[in-house]
Structures are given as C-alpha cells and as structure tokens.
Scaffold this motif. Structure first.
Motif, short mmCIF file in Angstrom:
data_model
loop_
_atom_site.label_atom_id
_atom_site.label_comp_id
_atom_site.label_asym_id
_atom_site.label_seq_id
_atom_site.Cartn_x
_atom_site.Cartn_y
_atom_site.Cartn_z
N UNK A 1 -4.62 2.50 -2.19
CA UNK A 1 -5.10 1.99 -3.43
C UNK A 1 -4.42 0.17 -2.99
N UNK A 2 -2.83 0.22 -3.66
CA UNK A 2 -2.49 -0.35 -3.52
C UNK A 2 -2.30 -1.83 -2.39
N UNK A 3 -2.03 -1.62 -1.02
CA UNK A 3 -2.33 -1.82 0.68
C UNK A 3 -3.73 -2.62 0.88
N UNK A 4 -4.85 -1.69 0.33
CA UNK A 4 -5.70 -1.80 0.14
C UNK A 4 -6.65 -1.13 1.49
N UNK A 5 -6.69 -0.24 1.80
CA UNK A 5 -6.49 0.66 2.20
C UNK A 5 -7.67 1.20 1.96
#
Ligand code: OGA
Ligand code: NI
Length: 330
Positions: A166-170
């Motif tokens: 989620x944090x990386x936007x995957x």
C-alpha cells in the motif's frame, strides 16, 4: 557425588585465537548507548496521528529496519518457541538431518579460519506440512511449537508486506502469491570473555523480501547507519523487521536492505529466531512496473530468485537446495 559435565566450547577464560576477528571489523561499540532511533511501530491502531503504513514506509526508506509492537501474536507462542529452541541448543548432542535441518556448532563455521561466537540451527519452513518431517525430533514438542510459531509469523509477514504494498502504491496482494516464510534460522550467542575480539554474525544483508526477527530481551544486533554501527534496542515482545535485498529490488531502490551484524557480550546469552520471508525460487524479481518511469528508470536487472541467491549467498543456496529437495521428494 559431583556430576561430570562436558565442558562447552564457550566455557573459557580467554577467547581462543581462532575466534578473534581482526581490527578491520572495527570496535564493537558495546559501550555506546543503545540507539533508540530504529522506529518502533504500533500495529494495533493508527495511534493518534501516526499511520502505521506511513511509518513502515519511512522506516524502510531511512533505516531498512523497524520494530513492531502490538502485532497480535500471542506471547505464549513466542515464549514457547524461544524455550524449545533453548532446549534444543542445551541438548548435549545434536546431529544434522541429511536433507533437512542443519545445526552448526561455532566450530563448524569459519570465515578465513575464524569462527563466529554462536551456534546456529536452520531449516526449511514452507509449506510447513511438507517439511515438518525435516525438523528436529528432539525436544519432542519442537515440531508442534515451532509450526504454531511459524503460522503466526506467516500471517504477520503478509500483513506487513501488504502495508508496504500500500505504501509503495502497488496493487493489493502484490506479495501474496510470491512470498513464503521459507527458512528459520535460530542463533544462540553465549556470553563471551572478550566481546571486542569476536563477532556473533558478520556484517551482511539478508537475501529475503523481509526478515522477521525475535530477539527476546537481548541486545547485540547492530545496524549500519550513516557509516556507523548503531545498536538495536531490546523491546519486550517486539519483532524486528528488516528489508531484504529482494524488496529493495522490487521497490526499485526506494526501500533499503541494510547491513547488520551481531556483537557478543560478557554476561548474557542471546537467543534469536530469524525467519526469512523469501520469494518463491522461480519468481522473477525486478522493480515493480509502477515504480519505473522516465524519471526513475529501473536500477536492477530482472533475475529469478534462485539464480540470484545461488550467486550471491551461501544461505540462499541452502534455501534453494532445500526447496529442490522437497520438490523431488513429492
Ligand atoms: C540473520 C541475522 C540476527 C540475529 O540471521 O540474518 O541477521 O540476531 N540474525 O541472530
Ligand atoms: Ni541478517
């Protein structure tokens, strides 16, 4: 009548010559205060203003290491795992299973003829039901206790990977199919008469996606930060999580796989349980497409995980050999 006990390799007044690592490893920093700067992240809630996803991401960028508390793993499962491993290491004689677990006494492992001040047990973990028969049979509750522990670690690691995702936007579930708690590696570091001469583990990076480590209430783990070794403080019931090489690659270098080592101490025995959450061996590891663009071109060449570890790491080599052995067995 006085009991005759085998004396252990570490019951010595002075460090034997073949345990002395040269000065090039630098001072062991034992007296420096424990650095509290490795972030401690509360997973129970978004406590106040701190969003755990953001906290994990920034810790992984800045330190490559963080500790998690309120992670939901029942304390007794952890303390049972620690005590069964302690019992294992306390057994007077231990063998190594030909295909499965490996026990190394400090004397079996040497770098340039120098031994680490530790004993180590490692074995494969995935899938548990297929490899449990490759684990120690003694202590008799070993398999039951360790599998219960690993089930929890698998859940926790997926949860952390999902937050990183989620944090990386995957896209959600990015790591779900590829990640496995593949390897357990437990170390016991007995007290040492002169810790400034020895090392428990040499400086290294982990070849995993993430590594989840339990270290009880002992210190000794040091992490490289801005060219200095900093101590990772002991927090009761916390897990230390670090980013491994594979996640660094997938994140295209945003998350950092950081060098770490273990130093010894004069008084206490350190017992740790590291679990390596690895990609499955056939998985191709490369920067996630959404993290590569004109401004940030791909910084790593795609490689199959098993190819990567075979060339880079003896540990990984072991993991892949084990996974292959398991496959040929089935
Ligand atoms: C490892 C590791 C630390 C420890 O096994 O890769 O860094 O405390 N272990 O045993
Ligand atoms: Ni490590």
């Amino acid at each position: 009548m006085k009991e005759l006990k085998d004396s252990k390799w570490f019951d010595v007044e002075f460090v034997p010559k073949d345990y002395v690592f040269s000065k090039e490893y630098g001072p062991r920093n034992l007296d420096s205060p424990v650095c509290d700067s490795i972030p401690v992240i509360d997973l129970s809630k978004a406590n106040g203003h701190i969003d755990p996803v953001e906290a994990i991401l920034s810790a992984s960028q800045e330190f490559g290491f963080f500790q998690v508390i309120n992670h939901g793993i029942p304390e007794n499962k952890v303390s049972d795992a620690m005590s069964v491993l302690k019992e294992f290491f306390d057994m007077p004689s231990k063998e190594t299973h030909t295909k499965g677990w490996i026990y190394t006494n400090s004397t079996d492992y040497a770098k340039d003829g120098v031994h680490l001040w530790r004993e180590n047990l490692k074995h494969p973990c995935h899938p548990i039901e297929d490899c449990i028969h490759l684990w120690p049979e003694n202590p008799t509750r070993y398999q039951e206790v360790i599998s219960a522990y690993l089930v929890e670690i698998q859940k926790l690691s997926l949860r952390i990977l999902e937050m990183i995702c989620e944090g990386l936007g995957l896209k959600g579930g990015y790591f779900e199919d590829m990640s496995e708690v593949q390897l357990l590696s437990s170390n016991i570091y007995p007290p040492c008469p002169d810790p400034n001469l020895t090392l428990g583990i040499l400086p290294h990076q982990d070849p995993s996606l993430i590594t989840v480590l339990y270290q009880g209430d002992s210190t000794g783990l040091q992490v490289m930060k801005d060219g200095q070794w900093v101590n990772v403080g002991a927090i009761p019931n916390a897990f230390v999580v670090n980013i491994g090489n594979q996640l660094e690659i997938i994140s295209n270098g945003r998350l950092k796989s950081i060098k770490h080592r273990v130093v010894n101490n004069t008084r206490d025995t350190r017992l740790s349980i590291a679990t390596f959450v690895n990609p499955s061996p056939d998985c191709i590891i490369e920067p996630a497409k959404v993290l590569v663009n004109e401004m940030e071109p791909s910084r790593y060449t795609p490689k199959q995980y098993k190819e990567y570890v075979q060339y880079n790491n003896a540990f990984g080599d072991y993991t892949v050999a084990i996974q292959n052995a398991l496959r040929s067995e089935n």
